[in-house]
Write a protein that holds these residues in place. Structure first.
Motif, PDB file in Angstrom:
ATOM      1  N   PHE A  46     -32.637 103.600 160.484  1.00 30.64           N
ATOM      2  CA  PHE A  46     -34.013 102.999 159.749  1.00 30.64           C
ATOM      3  C   PHE A  46     -34.860 104.422 159.205  1.00 30.64           C
ATOM      4  CE2 PHE A  46     -33.027  99.213 161.925  1.00 30.64           C
ATOM      5  CZ  PHE A  46     -33.044  98.162 160.724  1.00 30.64           C
ATOM      6  N   PHE A  47     -35.045 105.357 160.274  1.00 29.05           N
ATOM      7  CA  PHE A  47     -35.896 106.425 159.907  1.00 29.05           C
ATOM      8  C   PHE A  47     -35.418 107.243 158.750  1.00 29.05           C
ATOM      9  CE2 PHE A  47     -36.377 111.097 160.371  1.00 29.05           C
ATOM     10  CZ  PHE A  47     -37.854 110.919 160.341  1.00 29.05           C
ATOM     11  N   THR A  48     -33.996 107.595 158.642  1.00 34.37           N
ATOM     12  CA  THR A  48     -33.496 108.155 157.230  1.00 34.37           C
ATOM     13  C   THR A  48     -33.429 107.266 155.993  1.00 34.37           C
ATOM     14  OG1 THR A  48     -31.086 107.468 158.005  1.00 34.37           O
ATOM     15  CG2 THR A  48     -31.989 109.654 158.725  1.00 34.37           C
ATOM     16  N   LEU A  49     -33.572 105.970 156.306  1.00 35.80           N
ATOM     17  CA  LEU A  49     -33.619 105.186 155.038  1.00 35.80           C
ATOM     18  C   LEU A  49     -35.160 105.063 154.708  1.00 35.80           C
ATOM     19  CD1 LEU A  49     -32.221 102.774 153.583  1.00 35.80           C
ATOM     20  CD2 LEU A  49     -33.350 101.083 155.129  1.00 35.80           C
ATOM     21  N   VAL A  50     -36.156 105.223 155.277  1.00 40.46           N
ATOM     22  CA  VAL A  50     -37.441 105.580 154.970  1.00 40.46           C
ATOM     23  C   VAL A  50     -37.602 106.662 154.427  1.00 40.46           C
ATOM     24  CG1 VAL A  50     -39.938 105.547 155.780  1.00 40.46           C
ATOM     25  CG2 VAL A  50     -38.486 103.684 156.645  1.00 40.46           C
ATOM     26  N   ALA A  51     -37.075 107.745 155.143  1.00 41.56           N
ATOM     27  CA  ALA A  51     -37.451 109.145 154.698  1.00 41.56           C
ATOM     28  C   ALA A  51     -36.562 109.483 153.265  1.00 41.56           C
ATOM     29  CB  ALA A  51     -36.540 110.401 155.465  1.00 41.56           C
ATOM     30  N   PHE A  54     -38.738 108.031 150.619  1.00 38.33           N
ATOM     31  CA  PHE A  54     -39.771 109.108 150.361  1.00 38.33           C
ATOM     32  C   PHE A  54     -39.405 110.369 149.504  1.00 38.33           C
ATOM     33  CE2 PHE A  54     -42.414 112.687 151.969  1.00 38.33           C
ATOM     34  CZ  PHE A  54     -43.541 112.126 151.434  1.00 38.33           C
ATOM     35  N   LEU A  55     -38.468 110.889 149.898  1.00 39.14           N
ATOM     36  CA  LEU A  55     -37.734 112.125 149.335  1.00 39.14           C
ATOM     37  C   LEU A  55     -37.435 111.836 147.829  1.00 39.14           C
ATOM     38  CD1 LEU A  55     -35.609 113.465 152.081  1.00 39.14           C
ATOM     39  CD2 LEU A  55     -37.819 114.481 151.329  1.00 39.14           C
ATOM     40  N   VAL A  56     -37.056 110.792 147.506  1.00 34.74           N
ATOM     41  CA  VAL A  56     -36.475 110.402 146.205  1.00 34.74           C
ATOM     42  C   VAL A  56     -37.836 110.264 145.492  1.00 34.74           C
ATOM     43  CG1 VAL A  56     -35.116 109.043 144.635  1.00 34.74           C
ATOM     44  CG2 VAL A  56     -34.306 109.725 146.733  1.00 34.74           C
ATOM     45  N   PHE A  57     -38.689 109.436 145.986  1.00 37.52           N
ATOM     46  CA  PHE A  57     -39.999 109.223 145.176  1.00 37.52           C
ATOM     47  C   PHE A  57     -40.798 110.492 144.943  1.00 37.52           C
ATOM     48  CE2 PHE A  57     -39.931 104.599 145.971  1.00 37.52           C
ATOM     49  CZ  PHE A  57     -40.624 104.118 144.810  1.00 37.52           C
ATOM     50  N   LEU A  84     -29.256 104.999 142.803  1.00 39.15           N
ATOM     51  CA  LEU A  84     -27.948 105.692 143.645  1.00 39.15           C
ATOM     52  C   LEU A  84     -28.420 107.253 144.045  1.00 39.15           C
ATOM     53  CD1 LEU A  84     -25.375 105.135 140.450  1.00 39.15           C
ATOM     54  CD2 LEU A  84     -25.514 104.147 142.765  1.00 39.15           C
ATOM     55  N   SER A  85     -29.357 107.574 143.416  1.00 43.72           N
ATOM     56  CA  SER A  85     -29.911 108.965 144.100  1.00 43.72           C
ATOM     57  C   SER A  85     -30.556 108.526 145.547  1.00 43.72           C
ATOM     58  CB  SER A  85     -31.169 109.496 143.173  1.00 43.72           C
ATOM     59  OG  SER A  85     -30.557 109.905 141.985  1.00 43.72           O
ATOM     60  N   PHE A  86     -31.199 107.573 145.707  1.00 42.57           N
ATOM     61  CA  PHE A  86     -31.632 106.898 146.994  1.00 42.57           C
ATOM     62  C   PHE A  86     -30.741 106.889 147.893  1.00 42.57           C
ATOM     63  CE2 PHE A  86     -32.393 103.093 149.595  1.00 42.57           C
ATOM     64  CZ  PHE A  86     -33.140 103.429 150.428  1.00 42.57           C
ATOM     65  N   GLN A  87     -29.774 106.106 147.656  1.00 48.11           N
ATOM     66  CA  GLN A  87     -28.737 105.825 148.533  1.00 48.11           C
ATOM     67  C   GLN A  87     -27.872 106.856 148.697  1.00 48.11           C
ATOM     68  OE1 GLN A  87     -26.306 102.441 147.143  1.00 48.11           O
ATOM     69  NE2 GLN A  87     -25.106 102.393 149.162  1.00 48.11           N
ATOM     70  N   LEU A  88     -27.601 108.117 147.969  1.00 47.60           N
ATOM     71  CA  LEU A  88     -26.775 109.376 148.256  1.00 47.60           C
ATOM     72  C   LEU A  88     -27.720 110.092 149.108  1.00 47.60           C
ATOM     73  CD1 LEU A  88     -24.689 111.093 147.508  1.00 47.60           C
ATOM     74  CD2 LEU A  88     -26.021 112.229 145.661  1.00 47.60           C
ATOM     75  N   VAL A  89     -28.950 110.459 149.004  1.00 48.20           N
ATOM     76  CA  VAL A  89     -29.760 110.939 149.832  1.00 48.20           C
ATOM     77  C   VAL A  89     -29.980 110.386 151.286  1.00 48.20           C
ATOM     78  CG1 VAL A  89     -32.019 111.528 150.328  1.00 48.20           C
ATOM     79  CG2 VAL A  89     -31.362 111.924 148.195  1.00 48.20           C
ATOM     80  N   TRP A  90     -29.940 108.892 151.329  1.00 48.09           N
ATOM     81  CA  TRP A  90     -29.692 108.467 152.599  1.00 48.09           C
ATOM     82  C   TRP A  90     -28.311 108.849 153.231  1.00 48.09           C
ATOM     83  CZ3 TRP A  90     -28.097 102.676 153.906  1.00 48.09           C
ATOM     84  CH2 TRP A  90     -28.454 102.602 155.138  1.00 48.09           C
TER      85      TRP A  90
END
Length: 278
Positions: A46-51, A54-57, A84-90
């Protein structure tokens, strides 16, 4: 049997006292796959999902003016590249945590702990063909079972560029990370605490649950994803290795995307109810 004199024993004790590293190495390794570790992993997820969000935004805000991105912030939730960028970073954040948790805390081999075992060329070909056959079976079932006209995943295929991006992610990223998470990490936890049958059922159900948002409303498709998940989990249970289920998953997704590529004239004509993959 070898006996040590009192002097030798005193010398060994002195060496441990003088060398903290040796004392640390002498401690027993932590027990693997404890419930506490699973709960920590869920929290980290959950923490990395939020992170990741945030990082992609933040990346979009800072890089947007440099590369002339003009999409409004409120439209990003339907932008394929952003999603896709968000999911990749997660996935990258999760992979980093899992790797360091296993190698640093468990002090175990990453591949060994998650059962990534070698696979012969002959068996690799068999599982590749099996994944293609599973994909064909799902397509045939979709022709017989009732289908809904639209679901969220379809709407993301709104251009050839989006379709190519999703196809690349589905083949190059999703099989590895999803097998790592479901048939690797979670399977190990569930098998230890609930047995093999429970691990097969639980990982298949959770795998289908992960894809419910993509197929929301298209419950026939969710049922087929559940069947596919059971196939992956059963192969993992029978072989004792994640590698066969990964190859099966890779071939399944690849076959689905190839069929879609051919069916839609190179992603230029998208019919309704066309996709059941992942």
């Amino acid at each position: 049997m070898t006996f040590h004199s009192e002097t030798e024993h005193h010398e060994q004790s002195s060496n441990l006292a003088d060398n903290p590293a040796a004392e640390l190495d002498a401690r027993p390794l932590p027990e693997q796959w404890r419930i506490r570790d699973l709960l920590i992993f869920i929290a980290v997820g959950f923490f990395t999902l939020v992170a990741a969000n945030f990082l992609v935004f933040i990346g979009y805000i800072f890089l947007g003016p440099l590369v002339h991105w003009t999409a409004p912030i409120e439209d990003l939730k339907t932008n394929v590249i952003f999603l896709l960028s968000f999911q990749l970073v997660w996935y990258i954040l999760l992979l980093a945590y899992i790797y360091f948790f296993i190698t640093w805390y468990y002090k175990a081999s990453f591949a060994g702990a998650l059962k990534w075992k070698g696979l012969s060329v002959h068996r690799t070909i068999r599982y590749l063909l099996g994944g293609a056959a599973l994909s064909l079976a799902v397509v045939l079932m979709s022709l017989v079972l009732p289908q809904q006209k639209s679901y969220p995943l379809e709407k993301l295929f709104n251009s050839p560029a989006s379709a190519y991006a999703i196809a690349a992610f589905a083949v190059l990223v999703a099989p590895f990370m999803e097998e790592l998470l479901f048939r690797g990490l979670l399977f190990a936890f569930f098998e230890k605490h609930g047995g093999l049958t429970f691990a097969v059922a639980a990982t298949a159900i959770l795998f289908a649950g992960l894809h419910i948002p993509e197929y929301w409303g298209a419950w026939t498709n969710v049922l087929m994803i559940l069947i596919v998940g059971f196939a992956f989990s059963i192969v993992r249970g029978l072989t004792g290795s994640v590698t066969p289920s990964f190859v099966l998953h890779l071939a399944y997704n690849g076959s689905q995307m190839l069929l879609l590529f051919l069916q839609t004239q190179h992603f230029h004509r998208m019919p309704a109810g066309f996709l059941i993959f992942r």
